[in-house]
Design a protein around this motif. Structure first.
Motif, PDB file in Angstrom:
ATOM      1  N   THR A   1     -15.096  21.746  -0.773  1.00 25.19           N
ATOM      2  CA  THR A   1     -14.667  21.945  -2.569  1.00 25.19           C
ATOM      3  C   THR A   1     -13.595  21.151  -2.302  1.00 25.19           C
ATOM      4  O   THR A   1     -13.212  20.356  -4.169  1.00 25.19           O
ATOM      5  CB  THR A   1     -14.148  22.945  -2.581  1.00 25.19           C
ATOM      6  N   ILE A   2     -12.835  20.113  -1.723  1.00 28.04           N
ATOM      7  CA  ILE A   2     -12.129  19.207  -1.828  1.00 28.04           C
ATOM      8  C   ILE A   2     -13.415  17.868  -2.307  1.00 28.04           C
ATOM      9  O   ILE A   2     -12.671  17.561  -3.092  1.00 28.04           O
ATOM     10  CB  ILE A   2     -11.100  18.946  -0.454  1.00 28.04           C
ATOM     11  N   ASN A   3     -13.839  18.191  -1.571  1.00 26.79           N
ATOM     12  CA  ASN A   3     -15.436  16.473  -1.431  1.00 26.79           C
ATOM     13  C   ASN A   3     -15.594  16.217  -2.957  1.00 26.79           C
ATOM     14  O   ASN A   3     -15.515  15.422  -3.391  1.00 26.79           O
ATOM     15  CB  ASN A   3     -15.747  16.395  -0.597  1.00 26.79           C
ATOM     16  N   ASN A   4     -15.993  18.168  -3.942  1.00 24.13           N
ATOM     17  CA  ASN A   4     -16.519  17.918  -5.238  1.00 24.13           C
ATOM     18  C   ASN A   4     -15.734  17.270  -6.232  1.00 24.13           C
ATOM     19  O   ASN A   4     -15.958  16.925  -6.969  1.00 24.13           O
ATOM     20  CB  ASN A   4     -17.256  19.161  -5.235  1.00 24.13           C
ATOM     21  N   PHE A   5     -14.457  18.021  -5.516  1.00 28.20           N
ATOM     22  CA  PHE A   5     -13.323  17.995  -6.668  1.00 28.20           C
ATOM     23  C   PHE A   5     -12.688  16.201  -6.911  1.00 28.20           C
ATOM     24  O   PHE A   5     -12.769  15.345  -8.019  1.00 28.20           O
ATOM     25  CB  PHE A   5     -11.749  18.332  -6.441  1.00 28.20           C
TER      26      PHE A   5
ATOM     27  N   TYR B   1       0.825  -1.045  -0.081  1.00 29.68           N
ATOM     28  CA  TYR B   1      -0.009   0.646   0.470  1.00 29.68           C
ATOM     29  C   TYR B   1       0.743   0.758  -0.226  1.00 29.68           C
ATOM     30  O   TYR B   1       0.340   2.544   0.372  1.00 29.68           O
ATOM     31  CB  TYR B   1      -1.685   0.090   0.808  1.00 29.68           C
ATOM     32  N   ALA B   2       2.405   1.482  -0.439  1.00 30.51           N
ATOM     33  CA  ALA B   2       3.282   2.594  -0.272  1.00 30.51           C
ATOM     34  C   ALA B   2       2.641   3.419  -1.372  1.00 30.51           C
ATOM     35  O   ALA B   2       2.473   4.341  -1.231  1.00 30.51           O
ATOM     36  CB  ALA B   2       4.507   2.177  -0.761  1.00 30.51           C
ATOM     37  N   THR B   3       2.406   2.460  -2.629  1.00 37.45           N
ATOM     38  CA  THR B   3       1.523   3.058  -3.870  1.00 37.45           C
ATOM     39  C   THR B   3       0.153   3.680  -3.775  1.00 37.45           C
ATOM     40  O   THR B   3      -0.025   5.026  -4.067  1.00 37.45           O
ATOM     41  CB  THR B   3       1.856   2.554  -4.993  1.00 37.45           C
ATOM     42  N   GLU B   4      -0.373   2.935  -2.629  1.00 34.03           N
ATOM     43  CA  GLU B   4      -1.726   3.616  -3.153  1.00 34.03           C
ATOM     44  C   GLU B   4      -2.273   4.612  -1.883  1.00 34.03           C
ATOM     45  O   GLU B   4      -2.795   5.168  -2.128  1.00 34.03           O
ATOM     46  CB  GLU B   4      -2.964   2.733  -1.691  1.00 34.03           C
ATOM     47  N   GLY B   5      -0.880   4.766  -0.987  1.00 28.73           N
ATOM     48  CA  GLY B   5      -0.957   6.308  -0.345  1.00 28.73           C
ATOM     49  C   GLY B   5      -0.458   7.327  -0.531  1.00 28.73           C
ATOM     50  O   GLY B   5      -1.151   8.321  -0.319  1.00 28.73           O
ATOM     51  N   TYR B   6       0.546   7.292  -1.933  1.00 28.19           N
ATOM     52  CA  TYR B   6       1.243   8.188  -2.131  1.00 28.19           C
ATOM     53  C   TYR B   6      -0.213   8.354  -3.597  1.00 28.19           C
ATOM     54  O   TYR B   6      -0.506   9.538  -3.521  1.00 28.19           O
ATOM     55  CB  TYR B   6       1.818   7.242  -3.751  1.00 28.19           C
ATOM     56  N   ASP B   7      -0.897   7.998  -3.877  1.00 29.01           N
ATOM     57  CA  ASP B   7      -2.495   8.219  -5.151  1.00 29.01           C
ATOM     58  C   ASP B   7      -3.569   9.074  -3.733  1.00 29.01           C
ATOM     59  O   ASP B   7      -3.882   9.224  -4.459  1.00 29.01           O
ATOM     60  CB  ASP B   7      -3.085   6.796  -5.449  1.00 29.01           C
ATOM     61  N   ALA B   8      -3.673   8.137  -2.577  1.00 34.21           N
ATOM     62  CA  ALA B   8      -4.772   9.254  -2.410  1.00 34.21           C
ATOM     63  C   ALA B   8      -4.177  10.393  -1.424  1.00 34.21           C
ATOM     64  O   ALA B   8      -5.303  10.925  -1.731  1.00 34.21           O
ATOM     65  CB  ALA B   8      -4.765   7.761  -0.656  1.00 34.21           C
ATOM     66  N   ALA B   9      -2.804  10.034  -1.856  1.00 35.07           N
ATOM     67  CA  ALA B   9      -2.915  11.584  -1.416  1.00 35.07           C
ATOM     68  C   ALA B   9      -2.813  12.349  -2.402  1.00 35.07           C
ATOM     69  O   ALA B   9      -2.678  14.095  -2.500  1.00 35.07           O
ATOM     70  CB  ALA B   9      -1.025  12.211  -0.420  1.00 35.07           C
ATOM     71  N   THR B  10      -2.446  11.821  -3.455  1.00 38.96           N
ATOM     72  CA  THR B  10      -2.292  12.792  -4.664  1.00 38.96           C
ATOM     73  C   THR B  10      -3.722  13.334  -5.468  1.00 38.96           C
ATOM     74  O   THR B  10      -4.032  14.525  -5.326  1.00 38.96           O
ATOM     75  CB  THR B  10      -1.848  11.917  -5.624  1.00 38.96           C
ATOM     76  N   ALA B  11      -4.025  12.624  -4.814  1.00 38.54           N
ATOM     77  CA  ALA B  11      -6.098  12.605  -5.530  1.00 38.54           C
ATOM     78  C   ALA B  11      -5.709  14.020  -4.271  1.00 38.54           C
ATOM     79  O   ALA B  11      -6.829  15.255  -4.990  1.00 38.54           O
ATOM     80  CB  ALA B  11      -7.176  12.599  -4.979  1.00 38.54           C
TER      81      ALA B  11
ATOM     82  N   ALA C   1      -6.541  18.459  -6.060  1.00 40.98           N
ATOM     83  CA  ALA C   1      -8.060  19.309  -5.240  1.00 40.98           C
ATOM     84  C   ALA C   1      -7.287  20.794  -5.240  1.00 40.98           C
ATOM     85  O   ALA C   1      -7.835  21.634  -5.248  1.00 40.98           O
ATOM     86  CB  ALA C   1      -8.764  18.535  -4.590  1.00 40.98           C
ATOM     87  N   VAL C   2      -6.052  20.642  -4.240  1.00 41.78           N
ATOM     88  CA  VAL C   2      -5.890  21.861  -3.299  1.00 41.78           C
ATOM     89  C   VAL C   2      -4.899  22.127  -4.454  1.00 41.78           C
ATOM     90  O   VAL C   2      -5.306  23.792  -4.502  1.00 41.78           O
ATOM     91  CB  VAL C   2      -4.627  21.523  -2.243  1.00 41.78           C
ATOM     92  N   LYS C   3      -4.474  21.660  -5.501  1.00 42.09           N
ATOM     93  CA  LYS C   3      -3.783  22.592  -7.128  1.00 42.09           C
ATOM     94  C   LYS C   3      -5.121  23.215  -7.382  1.00 42.09           C
ATOM     95  O   LYS C   3      -5.050  24.234  -8.086  1.00 42.09           O
ATOM     96  CB  LYS C   3      -3.323  21.091  -7.282  1.00 42.09           C
ATOM     97  N   ALA C   4      -5.866  23.193  -7.551  1.00 38.74           N
ATOM     98  CA  ALA C   4      -6.955  23.472  -8.536  1.00 38.74           C
ATOM     99  C   ALA C   4      -7.807  24.448  -7.202  1.00 38.74           C
ATOM    100  O   ALA C   4      -8.837  24.795  -7.966  1.00 38.74           O
ATOM    101  CB  ALA C   4      -8.147  22.661  -9.116  1.00 38.74           C
ATOM    102  N   GLY C   5      -6.749  24.953  -6.841  1.00 32.58           N
ATOM    103  CA  GLY C   5      -7.215  26.038  -5.626  1.00 32.58           C
ATOM    104  C   GLY C   5      -8.873  25.877  -4.788  1.00 32.58           C
ATOM    105  O   GLY C   5      -9.581  26.757  -3.795  1.00 32.58           O
ATOM    106  N   ASN C   6      -8.725  24.092  -4.261  1.00 32.98           N
ATOM    107  CA  ASN C   6      -9.588  24.129  -2.786  1.00 32.98           C
ATOM    108  C   ASN C   6      -9.255  23.548  -1.980  1.00 32.98           C
ATOM    109  O   ASN C   6      -8.419  23.141  -2.152  1.00 32.98           O
ATOM    110  CB  ASN C   6     -10.373  22.488  -3.967  1.00 32.98           C
ATOM    111  N   THR C   7      -9.745  24.517  -0.904  1.00 33.87           N
ATOM    112  CA  THR C   7      -9.317  24.752   0.085  1.00 33.87           C
ATOM    113  C   THR C   7     -10.034  24.100   1.449  1.00 33.87           C
ATOM    114  O   THR C   7      -9.972  24.120   2.503  1.00 33.87           O
ATOM    115  CB  THR C   7      -8.622  25.884   0.793  1.00 33.87           C
TER     116      THR C   7
END
Length: 383
Positions: free
Chosen positions: A330-334, A306-316, A320-326
């Motif tokens: 709004t993160i959930n909507n993203f 689950y190392a890769t899955e942890g990376y992917d969960a964080a990336t998701a 969202a934050v990169k797209a301006g959701n804070t």
């Protein structure tokens, strides 16, 4: 994990926490910093399953912060030791005092069930890298997600693999009494019976002092295969006692036991040939990927379960934050629109928070080491 009592404090503070819905941010130079929690067993008996996804999440966040974004992310760990009651207490602090905006985790199913309602009420989106109980997707939680296939995928595909590889006529399904363990054992039993295999079953307490009663039952039944729903902390000693008791049937289990401590707990001789399924595809250390190279440079170990899955969960969440959701909302909507190529798989969520991709991989203990045999539909068992 095992059902813990849900603290009365959680109910008493839920209204107060609602005022903190969506978490918050703190000032950090010219920008701000969002607090994202990571919850799971970081020091307990099954921490070997949780430290790799925590590391993966930390790697993703450190890479993001290194780009000097307007909004940085702080990963705040919450060590539940996999205990639902401990998770319930910790999430009260995480939402109320720490004001987290989102959560990576919880890592295990029992703790996920215990705190899902609080996350939902306070609009805190969560993405679990490893909780697999099927029932988690049936709570109508809008803020809950996971990036792994559930046990209704894992259990049947492991069982189907065994049926194809060994053509068993009889099977013994074992588990302890933890949430995850029982769910996986249920899936094993249903699939085996559906294929015409005669199944016997036994369940023991998580903290049983020994497994002699179970071993006697299995030995008397003399099954063709044994499937175990549970974690390596119980699986290793169980497998040792089965072999010491003269039981030679193929032993198969799921992702909760995919750790070298299954081998050390059983002893190399007893563990040899054990089959382990997982909705994870651990990078092969012999052919390093970009991810595994970066991971090893940072943590001085090869990526594990689950190392890769942890990376992917964080990336998701990072995307969202990169797209301006804070805010949590709004993160959930993203997250509802997320669709990207992760290091573990394509990351896209169904309406109920389940991942679109549900492949299961098979591993086997060969010469004392856990070897990836490939996807369950193609893997070939050794021995």
């Amino acid at each position: 994990m095992r059902f813990g009592r849900v603290l009365a404090l959680a109910a008493a503070t839920s209204l107060a926490l609602a005022g903190c819905a969506g978490g918050g941010s703190s000032s950090s130079g010219d920008g701000s910093t969002l607090k994202i929690g990571f919850m799971g067993d970081l020091t307990g008996e099954n921490s070997g399953i949780v430290i790799p996804p925590r590391n993966g999440a930390q790697l993703a966040i450190d890479e993001y912060n290194a780009t000097n974004p307007k909004t940085k992310i702080e990963l705040k760990p919450y060590d539940s030791q996999g205990k639902p009651d401990q998770a319930t207490s910790l999430i009260t602090t995480a939402i109320g005092s720490d004001k987290i905006t989102a959560l990576i985790g919880p890592a295990f199913s029992g703790e996920s069930k215990a705190i899902g309602g609080q996350l939902e009420q306070n609009k805190i989106p969560s993405v679990s890298p490893s909780a697999t109980n099927p029932g988690l997707a049936k709570n109508n939680w809008a803020y809950w997600h996971r990036v792994v296939a559930n046990d209704d995928d894992q259990g049947p595909k492991i069982a189907e693999f065994l049926i194809k590889a060994k053509s068993p006529k009889t099977a013994f399904v074992l588990s302890d009494d933890q949430e995850y363990s029982v769910g996986l054992a249920d899936a094993f039993e249903k699939t085996l019976k559906g294929a015409g295999v005669t199944v016997q079953r036994d369940k023991f307490p998580k903290d049983a002092p020994d497994y002699s009663s179970t071993v006697q039952k299995v030995k008397a039944a003399n099954p063709d295969i044994i499937t175990f729903g549970g974690y390596y902390a119980q699986g290793g000693p169980l497998l040792k006692q089965l072999r010491d008791g003269g039981v030679k049937a193929v032993f198969a289990t799921g992702d909760g036991s995919l750790d070298p401590q299954l081998v050390s707990g059983a002893g190399a001789a007893a563990a040899e040939g054990a089959v382990i399924g997982c909705p994870c595809n651990i990078p092969d250390a012999s052919t390093p990927s970009e991810f595994s190279t970066k991971y090893k440079q940072k943590f001085n170990v090869d990526p594990a379960i689950y190392a890769t899955e942890g990376y992917d969960a964080a990336t998701a969440i990072i995307n969202a934050v990169k797209a301006g959701n804070t805010t949590g909302e709004t993160i959930n909507n993203f997250l509802k629109t997320a669709d990207f190529k992760g290091v573990s798989k394509q990351i896209k969520f169904k309406a109920n928070g389940e991942p679109e991709t549900n492949a299961i991989y098979v591993y086997q203990v060969v010469s004392g080491a856990i070897k990836n045999l490939g996807a369950s539909t193609e893997a070939k068992i050794t021995g």
